[in-house]
Design an enzyme around this catalytic site. Structure first.
Site, short mmCIF file in Angstrom:
data_model
loop_
_atom_site.label_atom_id
_atom_site.label_comp_id
_atom_site.label_asym_id
_atom_site.label_seq_id
_atom_site.Cartn_x
_atom_site.Cartn_y
_atom_site.Cartn_z
N GLU A 1 0.82 -1.20 0.00
CA GLU A 1 0.00 0.00 0.00
C GLU A 1 0.86 1.26 0.00
O GLU A 1 1.96 1.28 0.57
CB GLU A 1 -0.92 0.00 1.23
CG GLU A 1 -1.95 -1.11 1.13
CD GLU A 1 -3.00 -1.06 2.23
OE1 GLU A 1 -4.18 -1.21 1.89
OE2 GLU A 1 -2.65 -0.88 3.40
N CYS A 21 3.30 8.43 1.46
CA CYS A 21 3.83 7.45 2.40
C CYS A 21 4.04 6.17 1.61
O CYS A 21 3.09 5.60 1.09
CB CYS A 21 2.79 7.29 3.50
SG CYS A 21 3.22 6.07 4.72
N CYS A 66 5.93 -7.33 7.38
CA CYS A 66 6.96 -6.78 8.26
C CYS A 66 7.42 -7.86 9.22
O CYS A 66 6.65 -8.77 9.54
CB CYS A 66 6.38 -5.58 9.03
SG CYS A 66 7.64 -4.59 9.86
N CYS A 106 5.58 -5.02 16.11
CA CYS A 106 5.21 -4.00 17.10
C CYS A 106 3.75 -4.27 17.47
O CYS A 106 2.90 -4.45 16.59
CB CYS A 106 5.37 -2.60 16.52
SG CYS A 106 7.08 -2.30 16.01
N CYS A 156 0.69 -2.23 15.99
CA CYS A 156 0.71 -1.93 14.54
C CYS A 156 0.03 -3.03 13.76
O CYS A 156 0.32 -4.22 13.93
CB CYS A 156 2.16 -1.77 14.07
SG CYS A 156 2.29 -1.45 12.30
N CYS A 202 -1.59 5.86 9.99
CA CYS A 202 -0.37 5.21 10.47
C CYS A 202 -0.69 3.87 11.09
O CYS A 202 -1.55 3.78 11.97
CB CYS A 202 0.30 6.02 11.58
SG CYS A 202 0.81 7.62 11.10
N1 SAH Z 1 9.01 0.25 10.38
C1 SAH Z 1 9.21 1.67 10.27
C2 SAH Z 1 8.32 2.29 9.22
C3 SAH Z 1 6.84 2.26 9.56
S1 SAH Z 1 6.38 3.87 10.01
C4 SAH Z 1 9.01 2.30 11.62
O1 SAH Z 1 8.56 1.63 12.53
O2 SAH Z 1 9.34 3.47 11.79
C5 SAH Z 1 4.78 3.71 10.61
C6 SAH Z 1 4.58 4.54 11.84
O3 SAH Z 1 3.25 4.39 12.35
C7 SAH Z 1 5.50 4.11 12.94
O4 SAH Z 1 5.89 5.20 13.72
C8 SAH Z 1 4.59 3.21 13.73
O5 SAH Z 1 5.08 2.98 15.00
C9 SAH Z 1 3.31 3.99 13.69
N2 SAH Z 1 2.13 3.17 13.98
C10 SAH Z 1 2.01 1.84 13.83
N3 SAH Z 1 0.78 1.44 14.18
C11 SAH Z 1 0.10 2.53 14.56
C12 SAH Z 1 -1.23 2.76 14.98
N4 SAH Z 1 -2.10 1.76 15.06
N5 SAH Z 1 -1.59 4.02 15.27
C13 SAH Z 1 -0.73 5.03 15.13
N6 SAH Z 1 0.53 4.88 14.71
C14 SAH Z 1 0.95 3.64 14.43
#
Ligand code: SAH
Length: 383
Positions: A109, A123, A130, A134, A137, A359
């Site tokens: 995406e 983005c 992945c 996390c 996420c 995000c």
């Molecule tokens: N793997 C890299 C790139 C992904 S960035 C990284 O972790 O930086 C995506 C961003 O969205 C990251 O900061 C992640 O922590 C954040 N994120 C993930 N899930 C989210 C959610 N449910 N709500 C808000 N932010 C989230």
């Protein structure tokens, strides 16, 4: 009940390869492979480059300063096709989410967000799925399928420029001005391809989105951070989300491998940090988990000496998550402490939530094909 048996006809003979997304050097090598003499290939590659990335042409016939015979020859060997858009959704707030089919069963995406950065940010994804897991996420619930190639990363920009009708790229009031590597995947686990893609995207004779308007976000692959700086000159973002190792180990499990002390050593050595080139720290606001005022103060301490800005991201929910977003008043109080300590800490308004484009909400249905399934499919197609 729907049948699970794939009744589609076997794939047709492989299509011609596309030149879209190729680096300068890849273009030159392709031309040489096609029979263009070495001495001429570089100059020809320059011509193609401009047509592909500055004008965004989709037909070789449009390359009017390229000899007719060469155009005909190119058509025999290559296309200028972009990966297919499997699905396109537009949010009520103007955010556009694209599900891009890179190959059969391999989908990633990309999300265009208007009014972010100078004019609008794209983005992009660096991997399908992945490995990081996390806990908050959504992408983390999708196993890694594979790394994207540099061409597949750059193609995401091409597709969105097409959709926004932004050719040629010299157009002054461009809608797409910034790139953030904050889509699916961990860019520092695919650094060579990310760096090559940034070379393509930032080139002033082409897509022309400068390195200073390109941000690469990492969950904290500490040993690769210096390399990222040296290879790309991009802006650095860190998905921090916690201020102590215990909590961060839980939320961002890669922290067990590279704990905060090691991560911050790497961040401090990022090239050319200054008030004009600050590190962005992303901090997702999780109700009752990491949103206390004591944690806001701990954050200020942790960032001491690092030119930083902090993006507070209200948690975006997704189906099946147990986390909740912090209350608005809590987020504001948290931001207030950071502001008073002198840090810009905008609360990021969630964008595209209604289409799961915000995000951490990205996820495709792609799964890694098992070797046995692949062999069976390929032998069936060969029959
Ligand atoms: N793997 C890299 C790139 C992904 S960035 C990284 O972790 O930086 C995506 C961003 O969205 C990251 O900061 C992640 O922590 C954040 N994120 C993930 N899930 C989210 C959610 N449910 N709500 C808000 N932010 C989230």
């Amino acid at each position: 009940m729907t049948s699970l048996i794939d009744t589609r006809p076997p794939a047709a003979a492989p299509a011609l390869p596309s030149l879209v997304g190729a680096t300068r050097d890849e273009l030159r090598v392709r031309l040489v492979g096609m029979g263009v003499p070495e001495a001429k290939a570089k100059m020809r590659a320059e011509q193609l480059w401009r047509w592909i990335y500055h004008y965004g042409v989709t037909e070789f016939a449009q390359m009017t300063n390229v000899a007719k015979e060469l155009r005909a020859e190119l058509e025999q060997h290559f296309t200028l096709m972009r990966p297919e858009i499997a699905e396109r959704q537009v949010s009520v707030d103007g955010t556009r989410k694209y599900l891009i089919r890179l190959a059969p069963g391999v989908e990633a995406e990309a999300v265009y967000i208007p009014d972010v950065g100078r004019s609008g940010a794209l983005c992009v994804s660096s991997q399908v799925g992945c490995t990081l897991n996390c806990t908050f996420c959504h992408t983390g619930t999708q196993k890694l399928v594979r790394n994207l190639t540099s061409a597949e990363i750059a193609s995401q920009v091409m597709i969105v420029r097409d959709d926004l009708a932004e050719w040629p790229t010299s157009n002054e009031d461009r809608l797409l001005t910034n790139i953030v590597f904050m889509g699916m995947g961990e860019p520092l686990y695919n650094l060579d391809n990310v760096a090559a893609a940034i070379d393509v995207i930032s080139d002033g004779d082409g897509l022309s989105i400068s390195r200073r308007r390109t941000t690469v976000s990492t969950a904290g692959v500490a040993p690769k951070i210096a390399e990222l700086g040296a290879m790309t000159g991009a802006m650095l973002a860190i998905s921090l989300h916690a201020t102590n190792d215990d909590l961060r180990n839980e939320l961002v499990p890669i922290n067990r491998k590279y704990p905060l002390a090691e991560l911050f050593d790497a961040i401090r050595s990022y090239p050319q940090l200054s008030n004009a080139k600050r590190v962005t720290f992303e901090y997702v606001m999780l109700k009752g988990v990491n949103d206390s005022l004591a944690e806001a103060r701990a954050l200020v301490k942790l960032l001491a000496g690092v030119p930083a800005k902090i993006n507070l991201i209200p948690f975006n929910p997704w189906p099946g998550t147990a986390y909740e977003c912090s209350d608005w008043s809590t987020i504001e109080a948290f931001a207030e402490i950071l502001n008073r300590a002198g840090y810009a800490s905008p609360i990021r308004t969630p964008r595209g939530r209604d289409i799961l484009a915000a995000c951490g909400q990205l996820r495709s249905e792609s799964v890694k094909e098992r070797a046995s399934a692949r062999i069976a499919r390929e032998s069936a197609a060969a029959e």
